[in-house]
Design a protein around this motif. Structure first.
Motif, PDB file in Angstrom:
ATOM      1  N   ALA A 213       0.819  -1.213   0.000  1.00  0.00           N
ATOM      2  CA  ALA A 213       0.000   0.000   0.000  1.00  0.00           C
ATOM      3  C   ALA A 213       0.855   1.267   0.000  1.00  0.00           C
ATOM      4  CB  ALA A 213      -0.923   0.005   1.215  1.00  0.00           C
ATOM      5  N   GLY A 214       2.170   1.093  -0.050  1.00  0.00           N
ATOM      6  CA  GLY A 214       3.079   2.240  -0.100  1.00  0.00           C
ATOM      7  C   GLY A 214       3.295   2.929   1.225  1.00  0.00           C
ATOM      8  N   LYS A 215       3.069   2.225   2.335  1.00  0.00           N
ATOM      9  CA  LYS A 215       3.215   2.846   3.646  1.00  0.00           C
ATOM     10  C   LYS A 215       4.025   1.955   4.587  1.00  0.00           C
ATOM     11  CE  LYS A 215      -0.964   5.690   3.530  1.00  0.00           C
ATOM     12  NZ  LYS A 215      -2.175   6.109   4.275  1.00  0.00           N
ATOM     13  N   THR A 216       4.375   2.523   5.736  1.00  0.00           N
ATOM     14  CA  THR A 216       5.075   1.800   6.784  1.00  0.00           C
ATOM     15  C   THR A 216       4.259   1.882   8.063  1.00  0.00           C
ATOM     16  OG1 THR A 216       7.228   2.341   5.821  1.00  0.00           O
ATOM     17  CG2 THR A 216       7.209   1.612   8.117  1.00  0.00           C
ATOM     18  N   LEU A 217       4.076   0.769   8.724  1.00  0.00           N
ATOM     19  CA  LEU A 217       3.307   0.767   9.975  1.00  0.00           C
ATOM     20  C   LEU A 217       4.060   1.526  11.067  1.00  0.00           C
ATOM     21  CD1 LEU A 217       1.988  -2.900  10.072  1.00  0.00           C
ATOM     22  CD2 LEU A 217       0.624  -0.831   9.842  1.00  0.00           C
ATOM     23  N   ALA A 218       3.331   2.344  11.802  1.00  0.00           N
ATOM     24  CA  ALA A 218       3.924   3.088  12.915  1.00  0.00           C
ATOM     25  C   ALA A 218       3.641   2.321  14.207  1.00  0.00           C
ATOM     26  CB  ALA A 218       3.331   4.492  12.985  1.00  0.00           C
ATOM     27  N   TYR A 219       4.578   1.496  14.617  1.00  0.00           N
ATOM     28  CA  TYR A 219       4.393   0.696  15.825  1.00  0.00           C
ATOM     29  C   TYR A 219       4.734   1.520  17.061  1.00  0.00           C
ATOM     30  CZ  TYR A 219       3.835  -3.649  13.206  1.00  0.00           C
ATOM     31  OH  TYR A 219       3.368  -4.637  12.382  1.00  0.00           O
ATOM     32  N   ARG A 220       3.846   1.510  18.027  1.00  0.00           N
ATOM     33  CA  ARG A 220       4.131   2.134  19.317  1.00  0.00           C
ATOM     34  C   ARG A 220       4.847   1.156  20.228  1.00  0.00           C
ATOM     35  NH1 ARG A 220      -0.076   5.668  22.216  1.00  0.00           N
ATOM     36  NH2 ARG A 220       1.914   6.561  22.848  1.00  0.00           N
ATOM     37  N   VAL A 221       4.527  -0.124  20.084  1.00  0.00           N
ATOM     38  CA  VAL A 221       5.170  -1.162  20.885  1.00  0.00           C
ATOM     39  C   VAL A 221       4.945  -2.490  20.194  1.00  0.00           C
ATOM     40  CG1 VAL A 221       3.121  -1.568  22.338  1.00  0.00           C
ATOM     41  CG2 VAL A 221       5.390  -2.139  23.225  1.00  0.00           C
ATOM     42  N   ARG A 222       5.867  -3.405  20.385  1.00  0.00           N
ATOM     43  CA  ARG A 222       5.745  -4.767  19.863  1.00  0.00           C
ATOM     44  C   ARG A 222       5.763  -5.733  21.042  1.00  0.00           C
ATOM     45  NH1 ARG A 222       7.183  -5.571  14.325  1.00  0.00           N
ATOM     46  NH2 ARG A 222       7.931  -3.694  13.270  1.00  0.00           N
ATOM     47  N   LEU A 223       4.897  -6.731  20.990  1.00  0.00           N
ATOM     48  CA  LEU A 223       4.757  -7.671  22.099  1.00  0.00           C
ATOM     49  C   LEU A 223       4.706  -9.100  21.579  1.00  0.00           C
ATOM     50  CD1 LEU A 223       1.918  -5.694  23.882  1.00  0.00           C
ATOM     51  CD2 LEU A 223       4.288  -5.787  24.646  1.00  0.00           C
ATOM     52  N   ASP A 224       5.127 -10.042  22.399  1.00  0.00           N
ATOM     53  CA  ASP A 224       5.073 -11.450  22.015  1.00  0.00           C
ATOM     54  C   ASP A 224       3.689 -12.043  22.235  1.00  0.00           C
ATOM     55  OD1 ASP A 224       7.762 -11.840  21.211  1.00  0.00           O
ATOM     56  OD2 ASP A 224       8.394 -11.876  23.290  1.00  0.00           O
ATOM     57  N   SER A 225       2.959 -11.535  23.200  1.00  0.00           N
ATOM     58  CA  SER A 225       1.696 -12.138  23.617  1.00  0.00           C
ATOM     59  C   SER A 225       0.499 -11.498  22.926  1.00  0.00           C
ATOM     60  CB  SER A 225       1.536 -12.005  25.138  1.00  0.00           C
ATOM     61  OG  SER A 225       0.215 -12.274  25.534  1.00  0.00           O
ATOM     62  N   MET A 226      -0.366 -12.330  22.301  1.00  0.00           N
ATOM     63  CA  MET A 226      -1.593 -11.828  21.692  1.00  0.00           C
ATOM     64  C   MET A 226      -2.526 -11.250  22.764  1.00  0.00           C
ATOM     65  SD  MET A 226      -2.471 -11.540  18.522  1.00  0.00           S
ATOM     66  CE  MET A 226      -1.518 -12.833  17.735  1.00  0.00           C
ATOM     67  N   ASP A 227      -2.549 -11.872  23.934  1.00  0.00           N
ATOM     68  CA  ASP A 227      -3.366 -11.361  25.032  1.00  0.00           C
ATOM     69  C   ASP A 227      -2.920  -9.950  25.428  1.00  0.00           C
ATOM     70  OD1 ASP A 227      -4.444 -13.841  24.893  1.00  0.00           O
ATOM     71  OD2 ASP A 227      -4.070 -14.399  26.980  1.00  0.00           O
ATOM     72  N   ALA A 228      -1.613  -9.750  25.515  1.00  0.00           N
ATOM     73  CA  ALA A 228      -1.093  -8.437  25.898  1.00  0.00           C
ATOM     74  C   ALA A 228      -1.430  -7.387  24.848  1.00  0.00           C
ATOM     75  CB  ALA A 228       0.421  -8.519  26.105  1.00  0.00           C
ATOM     76  N   ILE A 229      -1.378  -7.764  23.578  1.00  0.00           N
ATOM     77  CA  ILE A 229      -1.740  -6.834  22.507  1.00  0.00           C
ATOM     78  C   ILE A 229      -3.191  -6.392  22.660  1.00  0.00           C
ATOM     79  CG2 ILE A 229      -2.132  -6.654  20.016  1.00  0.00           C
ATOM     80  CD1 ILE A 229       0.322  -8.476  19.629  1.00  0.00           C
ATOM     81  N   CYS A 230      -4.091  -7.342  22.873  1.00  0.00           N
ATOM     82  CA  CYS A 230      -5.514  -7.020  23.033  1.00  0.00           C
ATOM     83  C   CYS A 230      -5.736  -6.102  24.233  1.00  0.00           C
ATOM     84  CB  CYS A 230      -6.327  -8.307  23.195  1.00  0.00           C
ATOM     85  SG  CYS A 230      -6.417  -9.337  21.704  1.00  0.00           S
ATOM     86  N   ARG A 231      -5.067  -6.381  25.340  1.00  0.00           N
ATOM     87  CA  ARG A 231      -5.260  -5.581  26.546  1.00  0.00           C
ATOM     88  C   ARG A 231      -4.750  -4.154  26.364  1.00  0.00           C
ATOM     89  NH1 ARG A 231      -2.393  -9.526  30.584  1.00  0.00           N
ATOM     90  NH2 ARG A 231      -2.516  -7.738  31.993  1.00  0.00           N
ATOM     91  N   MET A 232      -3.626  -3.989  25.646  1.00  0.00           N
ATOM     92  CA  MET A 232      -3.095  -2.642  25.433  1.00  0.00           C
ATOM     93  C   MET A 232      -3.990  -1.845  24.496  1.00  0.00           C
ATOM     94  SD  MET A 232       1.051  -2.903  25.484  1.00  0.00           S
ATOM     95  CE  MET A 232       1.162  -1.141  25.773  1.00  0.00           C
TER      96      MET A 232
END
Length: 296
Positions: A213-232
């Motif tokens: 799509a010609g863009k770069t994702l702007a990540y605020r944080v990267r996590l190993d846990s899917m649960d942690a991603i959902c909670r954040m």
């Protein structure tokens, strides 16, 4: 020329892990012992097998040939152990499995746990990879069974259905998209993203489609846990793309809203893939049968 089975297994561990240190660890050897064995193997064959560099090792053409035949030897030995174990107190063995991010986080934990309980003498080696890497691993014998997206090139492999695997966007409850029916991935790329760890298969997938799509994702944080991603996400830190199964499991507790993505690549299925079911070792065949029994 005398080839030691322990040396062959060590070489495969080093080749798969990408470093002598990691290969030695998998083989339960010291680094010095593993290095000495590899040097002895290269001296016996009269050819270098590995090229050492700062990042680890890569195989030479001779090493690639050795790896191919070493896998055949070890697979035949596993077949022999499996067949003979039927006359003993149960099937002993080791099954190597590669799976994508959705399978590792959502579809496999309970299924694999039940298999281990039912087969106490069998151990599993499970690694997360992209679906393309999984297909390559199955084709080259680096793993026995692959659990991958059907969007990958699985040509030449035996493919069996396993689970539906839609990817969805999750947002906080008060997000402007929270009450919308659907969105395109390209339209949310400017949002702050909560993502999976950079080496994860899901991260590679999203990065690929963002680049298309010609863009770069702007990540605020990267996590190993899917649960942690959902909670954040639920706390308002950003948005994320996750398997729908994670939302069904975590949605209410995490305080998130699901937004359907209309991109075709988000509608996929997780499938099982092997080179030849009839050539699997007995423990691997049991694992495949167990996975098929839990397909839906």
């Amino acid at each position: 020329m005398r080839l030691d089975l322990i040396d062959l297994q060590l070489f495969l561990h080093i080749r798969d892990a990408g470093s002598i240190t990691a290969g030695a660890r998998r083989s339960h050897m010291t680094l010095a012992s593993a290095s000495e064995r590899i040097r002895g193997l290269e001296d016996a064959l009269g050819e270098p097998l590995l090229i050492r560099n700062r990042r680890g090792v890569v195989e030479t053409p001779a090493g690639r040939t050795l790896a191919h035949h070493a896998r055949l030897v070890t697979q035949q030995l596993e077949h022999l152990k499996g067949e003979l174990s039927q006359y003993g107190n149960g099937v002993r063995g080791h099954v190597r499995l590669r799976a994508n991010a959705a399978a590792v986080s959502e579809h496999l934990p309970e299924v694999l746990a039940d298999f281990l309980v039912a087969h106490p003498l069998v151990s599993l080696d499970v690694h997360e990879h992209t679906s393309a890497e999984i297909a390559h691993g199955v084709r080259t014998g680096m793993c026995d069974i692959g659990v991958a997206s059907d969007a990958a090139d699985l040509q030449g492999l035996a493919v069996l259905p396993f689970r539906a695997d839609r990817l969805v966007l999750i947002v906080p409850k008060d997000h402007p998209l929270a009450d919308g029916p659907a969105a395109r991935f390209a339209d949310v790329l400017d949002e702050p993203f909560i993502g999976q760890a950079e080496q994860g298969a899901m991260a590679a997938l999203l990065t690929h489609h963002a680049r298309l799509a010609g863009k770069t994702l702007a990540y605020r944080v990267r996590l190993d846990s899917m649960d942690a991603i959902c909670r954040m996400v639920g706390r308002g830190a950003g948005v994320a793309v996750v398997p729908e199964a994670a939302v069904r499991r975590m949605g209410r507790a995490a305080g998130i809203r699901r937004v359907r993505l209309i991109d075709a690549w988000t509608r996929r299925h997780v499938v099982l893939c092997v080179r030849d079911p009839d050539q699997l070792t007995l423990p691997a065949r049991q694992m495949l049968d167990h996975l098929r029994a839990h397909a839906r």
